[in-house]
Scaffold this motif. Structure first.
Motif, short mmCIF file in Angstrom:
data_model
loop_
_atom_site.label_atom_id
_atom_site.label_comp_id
_atom_site.label_asym_id
_atom_site.label_seq_id
_atom_site.Cartn_x
_atom_site.Cartn_y
_atom_site.Cartn_z
N GLU A 31 15.85 -1.62 40.95
CA GLU A 31 15.01 -2.34 39.98
C GLU A 31 13.90 -1.46 39.44
O GLU A 31 13.56 -1.52 38.25
CB GLU A 31 14.43 -3.61 40.60
N VAL A 32 13.32 -0.60 40.26
CA VAL A 32 12.25 0.26 39.78
C VAL A 32 12.74 1.19 38.68
O VAL A 32 11.98 1.59 37.79
CB VAL A 32 11.64 1.06 40.96
N SER A 340 30.07 -11.52 30.84
CA SER A 340 29.51 -12.25 31.99
C SER A 340 30.49 -12.26 33.15
O SER A 340 30.09 -12.15 34.31
CB SER A 340 29.14 -13.68 31.58
N LEU A 341 31.78 -12.38 32.85
CA LEU A 341 32.80 -12.36 33.90
C LEU A 341 32.80 -11.02 34.61
O LEU A 341 32.81 -10.94 35.85
CB LEU A 341 34.17 -12.66 33.31
N VAL A 342 32.80 -9.94 33.84
CA VAL A 342 32.82 -8.61 34.43
C VAL A 342 31.59 -8.37 35.29
O VAL A 342 31.68 -7.84 36.41
CB VAL A 342 32.94 -7.54 33.32
N GLY A 343 30.42 -8.78 34.78
CA GLY A 343 29.20 -8.60 35.55
C GLY A 343 29.20 -9.40 36.84
O GLY A 343 28.78 -8.91 37.90
N LEU A 354 22.13 -6.61 40.62
CA LEU A 354 21.91 -6.83 39.20
C LEU A 354 21.41 -5.56 38.49
O LEU A 354 21.92 -5.22 37.42
CB LEU A 354 20.94 -7.99 38.98
N PRO A 355 20.43 -4.83 39.04
CA PRO A 355 20.04 -3.58 38.38
C PRO A 355 21.20 -2.59 38.25
O PRO A 355 21.31 -1.89 37.23
CB PRO A 355 18.93 -3.02 39.27
N TYR A 398 25.04 -13.92 35.95
CA TYR A 398 24.83 -14.90 37.03
C TYR A 398 25.80 -16.07 36.88
O TYR A 398 26.35 -16.56 37.85
CB TYR A 398 23.38 -15.38 36.98
N SER A 399 26.04 -16.49 35.66
CA SER A 399 26.90 -17.65 35.40
C SER A 399 28.03 -17.23 34.47
O SER A 399 27.80 -16.84 33.33
CB SER A 399 26.07 -18.76 34.74
N VAL A 400 29.26 -17.30 34.97
CA VAL A 400 30.41 -16.90 34.16
C VAL A 400 30.50 -17.79 32.92
O VAL A 400 30.41 -19.01 33.01
CB VAL A 400 31.72 -16.98 34.97
#
Length: 424
Positions: A31-32, A340-343, A354-355, A398-400
């Motif tokens: 995150e930094v 979103s699906l790939v993430g 997430l970062p 976060y949400s597909v």
């Protein structure tokens, strides 16, 4: 002296510049490394980032650097968070036809190789693509490109590979070059499968190297090959990559998707920009990638559709491999354009944070295409490609099915869409 129009984007909640991730070459993103600026201002000159910082420092910085600030255009982003434009570094965007039937066959237990052996798979799409009029290919591909645009994709790689003959491959590359909206990078993937016209792999490779590669100048930015059992061999890959390198092309390769076939270790000495899939990458290959400038492109949506294991992203990242992710959008093994699906798959199945996912879709993907000096972070001198997020950036991946992008800018200009965003 002013070199172009000055645009000043203000009222930014949190601006993810990815400055530290950029400086670290996109490796081990935490995150930094997102280098978040709160209550930010983004100054863009001639479509590039000229200054970025907190609003409290804005007036002094502007007075020191630019005269005539009163002529600048000020744009409020309404307190929204901003992230760099996303980069899709592996897609098969130009094709005709559908392979929905194969989806049912796979559900019933047939393997990728079994489907290909009975005339399905890539050759099914080749037949449809060869017979499709050029304008049909173009209009369909344009709608697909704009569906990516709606999700904040400002740079889009497009492969050929559904022609397997000179005429159709060149036609598909010309279609890709004509697409409007995202920045387009074209990749020739003639060695994608067995050619129906030249079924002997050695003879086909000879034709590709002698007759096709010399004709790709101005049409293909890079070249690719599918190295796998039942497709192209390690020896054929070496012949092809060597010929392409002599002609000055950048390189990439599909390797270790279905087995530990040895394609990755064979390709790495040619210094490809990326090696893609890597589901069965060995420890030896991962360690070699960590010591190289080659990016590992992971494609978890295709692993989902093929109902197979996922790449060892955690092992790669922790070892120092630079990782990118992409949809692998194609009609057979990854018929999805959903970032979103790939993430979410990257987080759930490959244990990426997430970062790391944000870094993989931006600076990592930029390296995979050799564009790290131009895109992938919002740092001074780079293209001002960015997205305004509806809500917090922490809600991304976060949400597909929910990809909360409110506005998309390329070179500091809002994108204009002329086609429907729906996929035909």
């Amino acid at each position: 002296m002013r070199t172009g129009p000055l645009k000043i984007f203000k009222d930014i909640g949190e601006l993810l510049t990815l400055r530290r991730a950029n400086e670290a070459g996109g490796r081990k993103v935490e995150e930094v490394d997102l280098s978040i600026v709160k209550d930010a201002v983004l100054v863009c000159e001639a479509g590039r980032v000229a200054w970025v910082g907190p609003s409290a420092m804005f007036t002094q910085a502007i007075q020191q650097q630019w005269a005539g600030i009163e002529a600048a255009e000020f744009i409020s982003l309404g307190g929204r968070d901003v992230v760099p434009g996303f980069i899709e570094c592996h897609t098969h965007l130009v094709f005709a036809g559908s392979r929905a039937q194969e989806f049912e066959w796979r559900i019933r237990g047939q393997s990728y190789q079994e489907i290909a052996a009975k005339g399905g798979g890539i050759l099914s799409t080749v037949k449809s693509t060869r017979s499709a009029p050029t304008e049909e290919l173009r209009s369909t591909a344009q709608r697909r490109a704009e569906k990516f645009l709606h999700q904040g994709v400002t740079t889009l790689e497009v492969k050929s590979g559904y022609g397997l003959d000179l005429e159709t491959e060149l036609r598909c590359l010309k279609v890709a070059k004509s697409l409007k909206g995202p920045r387009i990078i074209t990749t020739y993937l003639g060695p994608h499968s067995r050619s129906p016209d030249v079924p002997d792999f050695d003879n086909y490779m000879k034709m590709v190297c002698e007759d096709v590669l010399p004709r790709l100048s101005g049409l293909a930015d890079r070249v690719d090959i599918y190295v796998e059992q039942g497709f192209f061999s390690v020896a054929q890959a070496k012949t092809y990559l060597s010929a392409a390198r002599r002609l000055g092309f950048q390189l990439t390769a599909h390797v270790e998707q279905l087995s530990d076939f040895g394609g990755g270790l064979a390709a790495l000495p040619f210094k490809p920009q990326s090696l893609d899939h890597l589901v069965f990458a060995s420890d030896e290959l991962i360690d070699a990638l960590a010591q190289s400038e080659t990016t590992a492109v992971l494609l978890p949506a295709s692993d989902l559709y093929l109902r197979m294991q996922y790449p060892r992203a955690r092992r790669m990242i922790d070892s120092g491999v630079r990782v990118a992710i992409s949809t692998d959008f194609n009609p057979g093994t990854s018929p999805t354009q959903d970032l979103s699906l790939v993430g979410c798959l990257s987080r759930l199945e490959m244990r990426m944070t997430l970062p790391e996912v944000i870094g993989a879709f931006t600076i990592g993907a930029a390296h995979a295409l050799g564009l790290q000096a131009e895109v992938g972070s919002l740092t001074v001198g780079k293209c001002a490609d960015f997205c305004a997020v509806e809500g917090s950036w922490r809600d991304l991946f976060y949400s597909v099915g929910d990809h909360p992008i409110q506005a998309v800018y390329k070179m500091a200009e809002p994108i204009e869409l002329s086609y429907s965003s729906s996929t035909p």
